[in-house]
Design an enzyme around this catalytic site. Structure first.
Site, PDB file in Angstrom:
ATOM      1  N   ASP A  78       1.059  -1.123  -0.145  1.00 25.58           N
ATOM      2  CA  ASP A  78      -0.113  -0.097  -0.004  1.00 25.58           C
ATOM      3  C   ASP A  78       0.853   1.414  -0.190  1.00 25.58           C
ATOM      4  OD1 ASP A  78      -2.064  -1.711   0.263  1.00 25.58           O
ATOM      5  OD2 ASP A  78      -2.909  -0.855   2.151  1.00 25.58           O
ATOM      6  N   LYS A 130     -10.536 -43.381  37.578  1.00 24.16           N
ATOM      7  CA  LYS A 130     -10.649 -41.800  37.817  1.00 24.16           C
ATOM      8  C   LYS A 130      -9.532 -41.212  38.326  1.00 24.16           C
ATOM      9  CE  LYS A 130     -14.239 -38.404  40.089  1.00 24.16           C
ATOM     10  NZ  LYS A 130     -15.274 -38.559  40.849  1.00 24.16           N
ATOM     11  N   ASP A 172      -7.877 -37.900  39.374  1.00 28.76           N
ATOM     12  CA  ASP A 172      -8.274 -36.751  39.899  1.00 28.76           C
ATOM     13  C   ASP A 172      -7.043 -35.661  40.206  1.00 28.76           C
ATOM     14  OD1 ASP A 172      -9.962 -34.775  40.888  1.00 28.76           O
ATOM     15  OD2 ASP A 172     -10.978 -36.153  42.625  1.00 28.76           O
ATOM     16  N   MET A 173      -7.257 -34.321  40.381  1.00 25.51           N
ATOM     17  CA  MET A 173      -6.263 -33.536  40.750  1.00 25.51           C
ATOM     18  C   MET A 173      -6.974 -32.569  41.306  1.00 25.51           C
ATOM     19  SD  MET A 173      -4.445 -30.691  39.362  1.00 25.51           S
ATOM     20  CE  MET A 173      -2.771 -30.108  39.006  1.00 25.51           C
ATOM     21  N   ASP A 228     -18.030 -30.910  39.311  1.00 28.70           N
ATOM     22  CA  ASP A 228     -18.726 -31.573  40.580  1.00 28.70           C
ATOM     23  C   ASP A 228     -20.305 -30.982  40.712  1.00 28.70           C
ATOM     24  OD1 ASP A 228     -16.543 -33.160  41.098  1.00 28.70           O
ATOM     25  OD2 ASP A 228     -15.760 -31.531  42.597  1.00 28.70           O
TER      26      ASP A 228
HETATM   27  C1  DGJ Z   1     -13.532 -34.010  43.223  1.00 26.81           C
HETATM   28  C2  DGJ Z   1     -14.067 -34.882  42.077  1.00 26.81           C
HETATM   29  O1  DGJ Z   1     -14.505 -34.059  41.211  1.00 26.81           O
HETATM   30  C3  DGJ Z   1     -14.955 -35.512  42.730  1.00 26.81           C
HETATM   31  O2  DGJ Z   1     -15.928 -36.065  41.848  1.00 26.81           O
HETATM   32  C4  DGJ Z   1     -14.554 -36.423  43.799  1.00 26.81           C
HETATM   33  O3  DGJ Z   1     -13.756 -37.332  43.107  1.00 26.81           O
HETATM   34  C5  DGJ Z   1     -13.851 -35.742  44.792  1.00 26.81           C
HETATM   35  N1  DGJ Z   1     -12.770 -34.686  44.010  1.00 26.81           N
HETATM   36  C6  DGJ Z   1     -12.934 -36.695  45.769  1.00 26.81           C
HETATM   37  O4  DGJ Z   1     -12.140 -35.970  46.593  1.00 26.81           O
END
Ligand code: DGJ
Length: 730
Positions: free
Chosen positions: A55, A477, A479-480, A549
């Site tokens: 341009d 399962k 989890d964290m 949850d």
């Molecule tokens: C968090 C998970 O989302 C729940 O479903 C359950 O497993 C709890 N932790 C257990 O501490």
């Protein structure tokens, strides 16, 4: 699908309905972005005018010294810092001499069949004939910096997957301080930005905002993708609907800190970027080393948000989720978390399992609380030894008894965590991520294990393996429940502490990979305090993720709407739970809870030995509905019909089988109002020229009537009522 025009020096990436075009600028050798949008034919026009570099008065031809007159708006395909482009950059570096300038120019390229794979990172894949790959190499020879840009295009979806690999080919270390996986330059058309926000139990609620001048976007600094913001954004038409309007969607295949940003500059140009969050990121590349940025997905549609959704679904179903369970009906599970919390033992679990077996439930999942001294959530994470005071007779005995009842058995673990009150912590306090000399801040009374250290990783992996091998466990399962803070790793020198966030994610991926390899028949459901790590990175390892949850059917409407905007219904963990709901205290009909959970993996999370008999009596019917409809829900094309979060009154969605022979509509009338006329729901995805039979009423409707005039919804009485409508092609 990918072509290179030698004379124009232009790359053209075509998906079934879109084109993405960029090329090499002929003055400097920069890589410039030209176009992303509706598919263009291979016309003979010289598309390079789209960069605006030519341009009038900003011509680089006459302006070689005054580079920042054009660098500051040039549509760089992968921009760098320190040379006169004052926007944020795809790549920012720091050299040992303290300078930050880098200038990347085209070196070479390669177009190949198939899809490149990046070791150690989750990513998309393709079988022969399904994808093509482009690698463009850029270089700054003065500092020994080389960058490979990767683009993958798939034959069956309107998605483009990008990533980048950075090499240090110089003599001294280069620190990477910002590495984006994808960037995009666009003209603004009064666009909106769509993002997903939330919190614990309120994940992925959609939000639109006008794109204004300056920077806006979403990010995570939590060490995981997070409940709060999601590694997704879309640039959309102001008048976007489900079926009309332009939308550019971006999603990051990564489970750690991310940034997704757009900026509107002084010339009303949009610059979008997605990648690892530069916060606390400083990656040292020694001479000869390389760094790979995770993959990011881009998709474009001119047919509305629904089309974007189905492009993501198709990419993830066909090219990301590897699990053999992807196309299988998952066992209907009953999870004891909301049923018992920590207060359970073998007898209680067997009583639940026995009752569950009698109504057609197929798997018992033992949640948190079965190990060490875990009587509440203040202790014992890391002590993965079965608590035989609770699990009398041991884990194998329990699993065998559950199996004898005809149920599979699943278990919960939270492998990445350590409680200060645990034998593991007493033996190895330094294994937790914390700063020596500082009193660590706890969250849910726990700390995060530094799995970047080989000995910690090995110990953690062995704990998982030992448990999984000790009995016939068919589901895990994972989890964290806390995010990272007070970052420090005893395993890294001071100049590499800025690598910890990313190294943590890489160590997690390594462990999930090992899990998948070692236990190929294990069904894995990832989870993070509900849905804080519901992202495409984790979907590479597990076909399903616990969505939230919050199991309340009404709360779930918005959560599942936001989640399903990107991810297939088959990935969303969804359970029928007890009322009043444990997260919000709401009482909803058991039937509605079932209908909402049927839009996900489906299961129960309640004490079946205690719920009212009228509710228990409905379970065999719900189980039968799951078996009848799950193939359709899991594999079908998903359409959003109405959004409770938009209209405040009702919600509806539908799935249509891939062959178009059947469809299932779910309608939830959240709030009843008096003295209103019947509602008509405009369906989508049907064949306008065909007839459909409503399985319930036996009535026949034209596909065109259902889509353009609408399905006559039944009147309801009371709040929170729902209906399933099953349509079959005549
Ligand atoms: C968090 C998970 O989302 C729940 O479903 C359950 O497993 C709890 N932790 C257990 O501490």
């Amino acid at each position: 699908m990918i072509t290179y025009n030698e004379s124009e020096r232009i790359f053209k990436l075509d998906t079934p309905n879109t084109s993405y075009i960029f090329g090499i600028d002929d003055k400097f050798g920069y890589l410039m972005h030209y176009y992303y949008g509706r598919k263009l034919r291979n016309a003979k026009d010289n598309i390079r005018y789209l960069s605006r570099l030519y341009d009038g008065d900003v011509l680089p031809e006459v302006n070689t010294k005054d580079k920042n007159s054009f660098l500051d708006f040039a549509p760089f395909e992968y921009s760098t810092g320190g040379i006169g482009d004052y926007r944020s950059h795809a790549l920012e570096i720091l050299l040992e001499n303290g300078t930050t300038a880098a200038e990347l120019k085209y070196l070479s390229h390669r177009i190949t069949k198939g899809k490149s794979v990046h070791e150690g990172l989750p990513g998309t894949f393709a079988k022969e004939g399904e994808a093509e790959n482009l690698e463009v190499t850029l270089t700054d020879p003065e500092i020994g910096l080389t960058v490979e840009l990767f683009y993958a295009v798939f034959a069956d979806t309107d998605c483009i997957v990008r990533s980048a690999k950075i090499y240090n080919e110089g003599q001294t270390p280069i620190y990477l301080t910002r590495v984006m996986s994808t960037t995009l330059n666009l003209d603004n058309k009064d666009y909106n930005l769509l993002t997903l926000h939330g919190s614990w139990a309120r994940e992925r609620h959609k939000e639109f905002r006008k794109i204004g001048h300056g920077y806006q976007g979403v990010s995570s600094r939590r060490g995981e993708s997070g409940h709060q913001e999601h590694p997704f954004m879309a640039i959309t038409d102001r008048n976007l609907t489900e079926t009309t309007g332009e939308v550019y969607g971006f999603n990051f295949i990564y489970s750690g800190n991310f940034t997704a940003e757009v900026s509107l500059d002084q010339f009303n140009l949009i610059h979008a970027e997605m990648g690892i969050n530069p916060y606390n990121f400083k990656w040292k590349l020694e001479p000869g080393d390389s760094f790979t940025a995770p993959e990011a997905v881009m998709t474009y549609s001119f047919n509305g948000l629904g089309d974007m959704t189905r492009s993501f679904h198709s990419l993830y179903r066909n090219h990301l989720i590897r699990s053999p369970f992807l196309h299988m009906k998952r066992p209907i599970l009953i999870n004891n978390w909301e049923a018992t919390y920590f207060d359970f033992d073998t007898d209680k679990l067997l009583a639940i399992a026995k009752e569950a077996a009698s109504v057609g439930i197929e798997m018992l999942v033992m949640d948190d609380g079965w190990f060490g001294n875990r009587y509440d959530d203040n202790r014992a994470l890391g002590d993965w030894i079965v608590n035989e005071e609770k699990i009398k007779g041991g884990l194998k005995f329990l699993v065998d008894e559950v199996n004898k009842l005809g149920l599979k058995f699943g278990i919960w673990m939270e492998p990445e965590m350590i409680s200060p009150d645990s034998d593991l912590y007493r033996a190895h306090p330094d294994w937790a991520i914390q700063i020596p000399g500082r009193n660590p801040g706890l969250s849910r009374n726990q700390l995060v294990l530094d799995i970047t250290r080989p000995e910690v990783w090995e110990h953690t992996w062995n704990s998982i393996k030992t448990i999984l091998e000790s009995a016939n466990i068919e589901y895990l399962k994972w989890d964290m429940n806390r995010q990272l803070a007070e970052l420090y790793s005893a395993g890294l020198p001071a100049d590499r502490q800025g690598e910890l966030y990313h190294r943590y994610v890489l160590a997690l991926y390594r462990m999930q990979e090992k899990l998948v390899e070692t236990f190929p028949n294990l069904l894995i459901e990832n989870c993070s305090g509900g849905g804080a790590r519901f992202d495409p990175g984790m979907l590479y390892y597990s076909p399903q993720i616990w969505t939230s949850d919050d199991t309340d059917a009404i709360e779930r409407l918005s959560i599942q709407e936001g989640t399903a905007m990107i991810y297939p219904l088959s990935t969303m963990g969804a359970h029928v739970s007890d009322c009043p709901n444990h997260a919000v205290g709401r009482v909803t009909p058991f039937k509605t809870r079932g209908h909402v959970a049927l839009a996900g993996t489906f299961g129960y999370e309640l004490d079946i030995t205690k719920i009212p008999v009228e509710e228990r009596a409905q379970i065999p019917f719900q189980v039968a509905q799951y078996h009848k409809y799950n193939d359709l829900v899991r594999e079908g094309n998903y359409y959003r019909l109405a959004s409770f979060s938009d209209n405040g009154e009702y919600d509806a969605w539908m799935v249509v089988s891939q062959d178009g022979t059947e469809a299932l509509v779910t309608y939830v009338d959240v709030f009843k109002h008096p003295n209103v006329k019947s509602r008509r729901l405009l369906l989508q995805g049907l064949d306008a020229s065909k007839e459909y039979k409503d399985a319930e009423s036996g009535k026949i409707y034209g596909g065109d009537t259902l889509m353009y005039a609408g399905y006559p919804l039944p009147g309801t009485w009371g709040d929170f009522k729902s209906t399933l409508i099953h349509l079959e092609l005549c």
